[in-house]
Each structure stands twice: as structure tokens, then as C-alpha cells.
Design an enzyme around this catalytic site. Structure first.
Site, PDB file in Angstrom:
ATOM      1  CE1 TYR A  19     -96.223  13.122 -73.763  1.00  0.00           C
ATOM      2  CE2 TYR A  19     -97.784  13.519 -75.623  1.00  0.00           C
ATOM      3  CZ  TYR A  19     -96.685  12.570 -75.000  1.00  0.00           C
ATOM      4  OH  TYR A  19     -96.538  11.290 -75.395  1.00  0.00           O
ATOM      5  CE1 TYR A  47     -98.061   0.939 -75.880  1.00  0.00           C
ATOM      6  CE2 TYR A  47     -96.015  -0.585 -75.287  1.00  0.00           C
ATOM      7  CZ  TYR A  47     -97.415  -0.334 -75.511  1.00  0.00           C
ATOM      8  OH  TYR A  47     -98.248  -1.258 -75.329  1.00  0.00           O
ATOM      9  CG  PHE A  50    -102.843   2.987 -77.627  1.00  0.00           C
ATOM     10  CD1 PHE A  50    -103.651   2.958 -76.769  1.00  0.00           C
ATOM     11  CD2 PHE A  50    -102.281   4.236 -77.702  1.00  0.00           C
ATOM     12  CE1 PHE A  50    -104.335   3.902 -75.839  1.00  0.00           C
ATOM     13  CE2 PHE A  50    -102.752   5.468 -76.887  1.00  0.00           C
ATOM     14  CZ  PHE A  50    -103.784   5.153 -75.969  1.00  0.00           C
ATOM     15  CG  ASN A  60    -103.116   9.490 -76.003  1.00  0.00           C
ATOM     16  OD1 ASN A  60    -103.262   9.120 -74.966  1.00  0.00           O
ATOM     17  ND2 ASN A  60    -101.799   8.713 -76.603  1.00  0.00           N
ATOM     18  CE  LYS A  61    -109.232  15.474 -76.487  1.00  0.00           C
ATOM     19  NZ  LYS A  61    -108.712  16.297 -77.217  1.00  0.00           N
ATOM     20  CE  LYS A  62    -106.234   7.499 -68.658  1.00  0.00           C
ATOM     21  NZ  LYS A  62    -105.970   6.193 -68.127  1.00  0.00           N
TER      22      LYS A  62
END
Length: 170
Positions: free
Chosen positions: A140, A95, A27, A133-135
Site C-alpha cells: 500500500y 484477497y 489468514f 501484515n507487513k507485505k
């Protein structure tokens, strides 16, 4: 209805954890960097002096369902020390398998790591995430994490392989 529980990983979970480590690396477009084996994971995490700790997210089937439980996520962490703030925990990996995302499982793992950290007297909970990895970045921040690159200008470096051997004079 099935439920999710977060528990400490067992040595018997190493196959599932290793599979998910590979999935995470794929990923992140970094699968070529995975060098460890299931055997190394087992030795390093479940021996007399473990280098890391791990939580797994497990789907528990509802009573009467025929399938067994299924490990669908993990959080691998270890303790570090800050000369400024003392005990810290570092979340190396988190993950959740794609088909189980969006159900709060990742948040449950993060909250459990925070609970472990507080129980061990840690003052900080650290992690890193790829900038694209914006999501994850948004999650966070939503949970209260501070982006140290934005707020303090910290950059992250590492020595590996030949650079590390050269540095050590080997």
C-alpha cells in the site's frame, strides 16, 4: 498462456467470494468473527440497493486449455462520505489466493478500485490493514497510500453486538 482479468462480481460468484472471505479471515487469525453466509452476501450485494460492490480476479485459460476460468481474488468495497473531503471509497477486503500472489493481481484489483472511485468523483480511497501484515503495508505504501496512524495519529474504533445494542438503548 492464461491471463488475468478484473471484473465486477456477479451473483453467481458468491460461493467463491464467501470461500475467499473465510480464507482471508483465517489468514488474519480472525476466522471466528465471520458471521455472514453466502445467502447474506448475495442479498446484501446483489439486491435492489446493494450495501457493497465487489470485483473479482479471474484467471482466463489460454485458448485450447481444457479448464474453465477460475476466480482467485476479490476486492469488496463501498462508498462512504467525508464531511471534509466529500465522496470516498472504502476497500473492506482485498484477497488473492496464496498460490496466485506475487503476480500483480492484488495491485490490479487496487488500481481498478481507484479507477471506479475516480469515475464516481471520490476524493479518497481508504482501507485498513492489520499492523503485522507487513507485505500488505509495504504494498500500500509502495502504491502511494498514506499510513494515517503514523502521519495523523488516527485510531480506528467500532461498536458491535452488546455494546451497540446498549448504546441504542435496546
Amino acid at each position: 498462456m492464461a491471463s488475468t482479468r478484473i471484473r465486477e462480481a456477479r451473483e453467481s460468484d458468491c460461493g467463491d467470494i464467501m470461500r475467499m472471505i473465510r480464507e482471508l479471515a483465517e489468514f488474519e487469525k480472525l476466522s471466528h468473527q465471520v458471521k455472514i453466509s453466502e445467502e447474506a452476501l448475495r442479498a446484501d450485494g446483489f439486491g435492489e440497493n446493494p450495501f457493497f460492490h465487489c470485483l473479482v480476479a479471474e484467471i482466463i485459460p489460454a485458448p485450447g486449455e481444457s479448464q474453465g476460468s477460475l476466480v482467485v481474488g476479490y476486492g469488496l468495497y463501498y462508498f462512504i462520505y467525508s464531511t471534509w473531503t466529500g465522496r470516498n471509497v472504502y476497500l473492506e477486503d482485498i484477497y488473492v489466493m496464496p498460490q496466485y500472489r506475487g503476480q500483480g493481481i492484488g495491485t490490479k484489483i487496487i488500481k481498478k478500485v481507484a479507477e471506479v472511485a475516480l469515475n464516481k468523483g471520490c476524493s479518497q480511497f481508504r482501507l485498513a490493514v492489520l499492523d503485522w501484515n507487513k507485505k500488505a503495508v509495504n504494498l500500500y505504501k509502495f502504491l502511494g497510500a498514506q499510513d494515517l496512524t503514523e502521519s495523523e495519529g488516527w485510531l480506528s474504533f467500532r461498536f458491535e453486538g452488546e455494546a451497540m445494542r446498549e448504546l441504542a438503548g435496546r
